[in-house]
Design a protein around this motif. Structure first.
Motif, mmCIF file in Angstrom:
data_model
loop_
_atom_site.group_PDB
_atom_site.id
_atom_site.type_symbol
_atom_site.label_atom_id
_atom_site.label_comp_id
_atom_site.label_asym_id
_atom_site.label_seq_id
_atom_site.Cartn_x
_atom_site.Cartn_y
_atom_site.Cartn_z
ATOM 1 N N THR A 68 8.637 5.077 0.799
ATOM 2 C CA THR A 68 7.316 4.461 0.938
ATOM 3 C C THR A 68 6.509 5.168 2.021
ATOM 4 O OG1 THR A 68 8.117 2.300 0.193
ATOM 5 C CG2 THR A 68 6.091 2.323 1.485
ATOM 6 N N ASP A 69 7.172 5.508 3.126
ATOM 7 C CA ASP A 69 6.486 6.220 4.209
ATOM 8 C C ASP A 69 5.962 7.575 3.721
ATOM 9 O OD1 ASP A 69 7.015 4.143 5.940
ATOM 10 O OD2 ASP A 69 8.732 5.120 6.886
ATOM 11 N N LEU A 70 6.774 8.294 2.953
ATOM 12 C CA LEU A 70 6.351 9.599 2.456
ATOM 13 C C LEU A 70 5.195 9.458 1.478
ATOM 14 C CD1 LEU A 70 6.689 12.627 2.356
ATOM 15 C CD2 LEU A 70 8.460 12.328 0.611
ATOM 16 N N ALA A 71 5.245 8.443 0.615
ATOM 17 C CA ALA A 71 4.146 8.208 -0.317
ATOM 18 C C ALA A 71 2.849 7.939 0.447
ATOM 19 C CB ALA A 71 4.472 7.034 -1.240
ATOM 20 N N ARG A 122 15.864 0.344 -9.158
ATOM 21 C CA ARG A 122 14.933 0.942 -10.113
ATOM 22 C C ARG A 122 13.578 0.234 -10.063
ATOM 23 N NH1 ARG A 122 18.203 1.073 -13.912
ATOM 24 N NH2 ARG A 122 17.670 -0.783 -15.104
ATOM 25 N N GLN A 123 13.596 -1.083 -9.935
ATOM 26 C CA GLN A 123 12.343 -1.847 -9.875
ATOM 27 C C GLN A 123 11.550 -1.496 -8.615
ATOM 28 O OE1 GLN A 123 12.904 -6.098 -9.835
ATOM 29 N NE2 GLN A 123 10.781 -6.522 -10.287
ATOM 30 N N VAL A 124 12.242 -1.369 -7.490
ATOM 31 C CA VAL A 124 11.545 -1.043 -6.246
ATOM 32 C C VAL A 124 10.964 0.369 -6.321
ATOM 33 C CG1 VAL A 124 11.759 -0.770 -3.753
ATOM 34 C CG2 VAL A 124 13.008 -2.591 -4.905
ATOM 35 N N LEU A 125 11.748 1.322 -6.824
ATOM 36 C CA LEU A 125 11.257 2.693 -6.942
ATOM 37 C C LEU A 125 10.082 2.771 -7.909
ATOM 38 C CD1 LEU A 125 14.478 4.902 -7.022
ATOM 39 C CD2 LEU A 125 12.976 4.398 -5.101
ATOM 40 N N THR A 126 10.155 2.017 -8.988
ATOM 41 C CA THR A 126 9.043 1.989 -9.944
ATOM 42 C C THR A 126 7.772 1.502 -9.264
ATOM 43 O OG1 THR A 126 10.513 1.614 -11.834
ATOM 44 C CG2 THR A 126 8.210 0.984 -12.100
ATOM 45 N N GLY A 127 7.898 0.492 -8.421
ATOM 46 C CA GLY A 127 6.739 -0.019 -7.702
ATOM 47 C C GLY A 127 6.135 1.020 -6.771
ATOM 48 N N ILE A 128 6.995 1.775 -6.075
ATOM 49 C CA ILE A 128 6.512 2.827 -5.174
ATOM 50 C C ILE A 128 5.770 3.905 -5.961
ATOM 51 C CG2 ILE A 128 7.203 4.658 -3.582
ATOM 52 C CD1 ILE A 128 9.588 2.867 -2.787
ATOM 53 N N LEU A 129 6.386 4.357 -7.064
ATOM 54 C CA LEU A 129 5.779 5.419 -7.867
ATOM 55 C C LEU A 129 4.501 4.948 -8.544
ATOM 56 C CD1 LEU A 129 8.965 7.008 -9.469
ATOM 57 C CD2 LEU A 129 7.537 7.965 -7.661
ATOM 58 N N ASP A 130 4.504 3.722 -9.044
ATOM 59 C CA ASP A 130 3.300 3.183 -9.678
ATOM 60 C C ASP A 130 2.158 3.099 -8.664
ATOM 61 O OD1 ASP A 130 4.507 2.954 -12.116
ATOM 62 O OD2 ASP A 130 4.798 0.782 -12.026
ATOM 63 N N GLY A 131 2.499 2.681 -7.443
ATOM 64 C CA GLY A 131 1.478 2.592 -6.413
ATOM 65 C C GLY A 131 0.896 3.949 -6.065
#
Length: 200
Positions: A68-71, A122-131
């Motif tokens: 999340t920090d990198l995003a 997977r759900q958490v990573l999907t949220g990060i990528l979607d954001g």
């Protein structure tokens, strides 16, 4: 000044997260245990389960927090870019700081692999990528790029792919791939001519 219990708790959680990230990179996601994390963080094993429901929960929080920090850093680079070309170049320049075998790259690889078998991760990573894709799409739309959601999805996937491929291909520096990605986000007013000075 005497620390409060809440402050001590925050410090322990931070140490546990840092230890978890280090161990994921060094040993792989599946090999991280309560004792390994506790030893690396310098705390008693019981504190791991006092602060987290399980080692798995700790690993998810530690890894996705870093991601999340990198995003957020990538998002900030786009905010400061004045054009789609400048944005792509800024993202690629930032990516040049990662070899593919550095700790951050390895953390991404381990998290992606683990997410294939862990629905919660997977759900958490999907949220990060979607954001991240959503913020890129909004930025592209503001610069008049066609199909902002599709262009954002391809751009984000390309950045991920470059990070994953770099250990296998030493010629994937930003200069080598900038042209195709700039063309991806080109507008009618974008100059996609390669202006690299080759006379030096």
């Amino acid at each position: 000044m005497t620390q409060t219990a809440a402050e001590r708790g925050r410090q322990v959680r931070a140490r546990l997260r840092a230890a978890a990230v280090e161990l994921i990179v060094e040993r792989g996601w599946a090999a991280v245990s309560t004792r390994l994390v506790a030893d690396r963080a310098g705390v008693a094993p019981g504190l791991v389960h006092y602060h987290y429901a399980s080692v798995r929960a700790l690993l998810i929080e530690a890894a996705t927090g870093t991601m999340t920090d990198l995003a957020g850093e990538l998002d900030a680079l786009l905010t400061g870019a004045v054009s789609p070309e400048a944005g792509v170049r800024a993202l690629l320049a930032a990516l040049d700081g990662y070899s593919g075998t550095d700790p951050t790259s390895l953390l991404f690889v381990e998290a992606y692999l683990a997410a294939a078998r862990d629905a919660e991760l997977r759900q958490v990573l999907t949220g990060i990528l979607d954001g991240l894709r959503g913020r890129i799409a909004d930025w592209l739309a503001g610069h008049g790029v066609a199909d902002p959601p599709g262009s954002a999805a391809v751009l984000a996937a390309a950045l991920d792919g470059l990070m994953l491929h770099r250990p296998l291909s030493s010629d994937l520096a930003s200069d080598a791939v900038a042209g195709p990605l700039i063309r991806l986000v080109a507008t009618d007013t974008t100059d996609t001519t390669d202006t690299t000075d080759t006379t030096a």
